[in-house]
Design an enzyme around this catalytic site. Structure first.
Site, PDB file in Angstrom:
ATOM      1  N   LYS A  18       0.837  -1.202   0.000  1.00 29.62           N
ATOM      2  CA  LYS A  18       0.000   0.000   0.000  1.00 29.62           C
ATOM      3  C   LYS A  18       0.874   1.256   0.000  1.00 29.62           C
ATOM      4  O   LYS A  18       1.811   1.361   0.782  1.00 29.62           O
ATOM      5  CB  LYS A  18      -0.926  -0.016   1.214  1.00 29.62           C
ATOM      6  N   GLY A  45      -7.378   3.718  10.724  1.00 29.20           N
ATOM      7  CA  GLY A  45      -8.066   2.474  10.396  1.00 29.20           C
ATOM      8  C   GLY A  45      -8.173   2.171   8.916  1.00 29.20           C
ATOM      9  O   GLY A  45      -8.910   1.255   8.522  1.00 29.20           O
ATOM     10  N   THR A  46      -7.413   2.898   8.071  1.00 36.73           N
ATOM     11  CA  THR A  46      -7.525   2.654   6.629  1.00 36.73           C
ATOM     12  C   THR A  46      -7.048   1.253   6.242  1.00 36.73           C
ATOM     13  O   THR A  46      -7.657   0.600   5.393  1.00 36.73           O
ATOM     14  CB  THR A  46      -6.721   3.694   5.823  1.00 36.73           C
ATOM     15  N   GLY A  47      -5.960   0.785   6.857  1.00 38.15           N
ATOM     16  CA  GLY A  47      -5.445  -0.542   6.514  1.00 38.15           C
ATOM     17  C   GLY A  47      -6.411  -1.645   6.893  1.00 38.15           C
ATOM     18  O   GLY A  47      -6.628  -2.596   6.121  1.00 38.15           O
ATOM     19  N   CYS A  48      -6.998  -1.529   8.073  1.00 34.27           N
ATOM     20  CA  CYS A  48      -7.990  -2.511   8.524  1.00 34.27           C
ATOM     21  C   CYS A  48      -9.196  -2.512   7.598  1.00 34.27           C
ATOM     22  O   CYS A  48      -9.710  -3.568   7.205  1.00 34.27           O
ATOM     23  CB  CYS A  48      -8.444  -2.185   9.948  1.00 34.27           C
ATOM     24  N   THR A  80      -7.503   9.402   8.798  1.00 39.11           N
ATOM     25  CA  THR A  80      -7.303   8.133   8.086  1.00 39.11           C
ATOM     26  C   THR A  80      -7.027   6.982   9.053  1.00 39.11           C
ATOM     27  O   THR A  80      -6.448   5.974   8.669  1.00 39.11           O
ATOM     28  CB  THR A  80      -6.133   8.264   7.095  1.00 39.11           C
TER      29      THR A  80
END
Length: 268
Positions: free
Chosen positions: A176, A209-212, A207
């Protein structure tokens, strides 16, 4: 509509922006049925992570067996894993129940604020036990650099790392690019080649929690039978909408608004 059953294995975020809470909100936004096995309890908010308590390995195993003995999921998202023993438990459950089910591993290592969530021995155990059992691994630039063993600063570095990691583990990687300055593009590397997936540069500091959220959305998309490229592209579109909504709570880096696509003005 077939209601897919999605399992998330991750840590709990007390402020609701990341981890289990973000995963379940994402799954609900897809109008699917979410289930969870908690690996750790964290004290955190928009300002950072203050503390973390791992769940006993036996209790994690009990959660997973209880779910899988009764309601077999259509896809799985794995997030924060708190100990090498937990990695072993998850590997055993995959072998026993989940071999033919899409699994997305988001290798959470540190929080955005710099709090170390996963010790080195757990990362090493993940490489050994899980990397070749899952469908897709979704590290950010920092996490990919740790796994690759070399800092990644640009698209060329992403391509080098993605090619190396796919060849080493035989598993697809989505590196990412959210930390890139010039773009928010991600790099997918799988058996079909290397693909740059464009992302919008959205002006919003919130942003958390974007990866989760992205990894859970990919799991939802894969449960539909989509190929990896299409699943990632669709999940990124969902994520971009959740960021662009402009939700703003807390004193620090706030969370996304996961239910934006269910609002009256933007229903899809």
């Amino acid at each position: 509509m077939e209601i897919k059953k999605i399992l998330t294995i991750a840590g709990s975020d007390s402020s609701g922006g990341a981890g289990i809470q973000a995963d379940l909100k994402t799954i609900s936004a897809y109008k699917y049925y979410g289930m969870s096995a908690i690996t750790a309890i964290t004290a955190q908010n928009t300002l950072g992570v203050q503390d973390s308590l791992p769940i006993d390995e036996g209790m994690l195993k009990a959660q997973l067996e209880s779910i899988c003995d009764d309601i077999l999921p259509d896809a799985v998202k794995i997030g924060m894993i708190a100990s090498p023993g937990q990695v072993e438990v998850i590997g055993e459950v995959i072998d026993r129940y989940l071999k033919d089910i899409p699994i997305v591993l988001d290798p959470v290592i540190t929080s955005t604020s710099g709090f170390t969530l996963v010790p080195d021995d757990t990362v090493e155990k993940m490489r050994e036990v899980l990397f070749d059992k899952v469908s897709l691994i979704t590290p950010n630039l920092i996490e990919a650099g740790i796994i690759f063993g070399k800092e990644i600063e640009n698209h060329d570095g992403m391509k080098e790392a993605g090619k190396f990691l796919f060849e080493k583990y035989g598993t697809a990687f989505l590196i990412k690019g959210g930390h890139l300055e010039e773009s928010k593009n991600d790099l997918l590397c799988d058996e079909n080649g290397i693909f740059l997936i464009e992302g919008k540069n959205i002006e919003n500091k919130n942003t958390h929690g974007t990866g989760c959220t992205l990894s859970s959305a990919i799991a939802c998309e894969l449960s539909k039978g989509k190929n990896l490229f299409d699943a990632v592209r669709s999940a990124k579109k969902y994520l971009s909408g959740a960021i662009a909504f402009g939700f703003d709570i807390g004193k620090g880096r706030g969370p996304l608004y996961h239910m934006y696509n269910l609002s009256d003005k933007d229903e899809n």
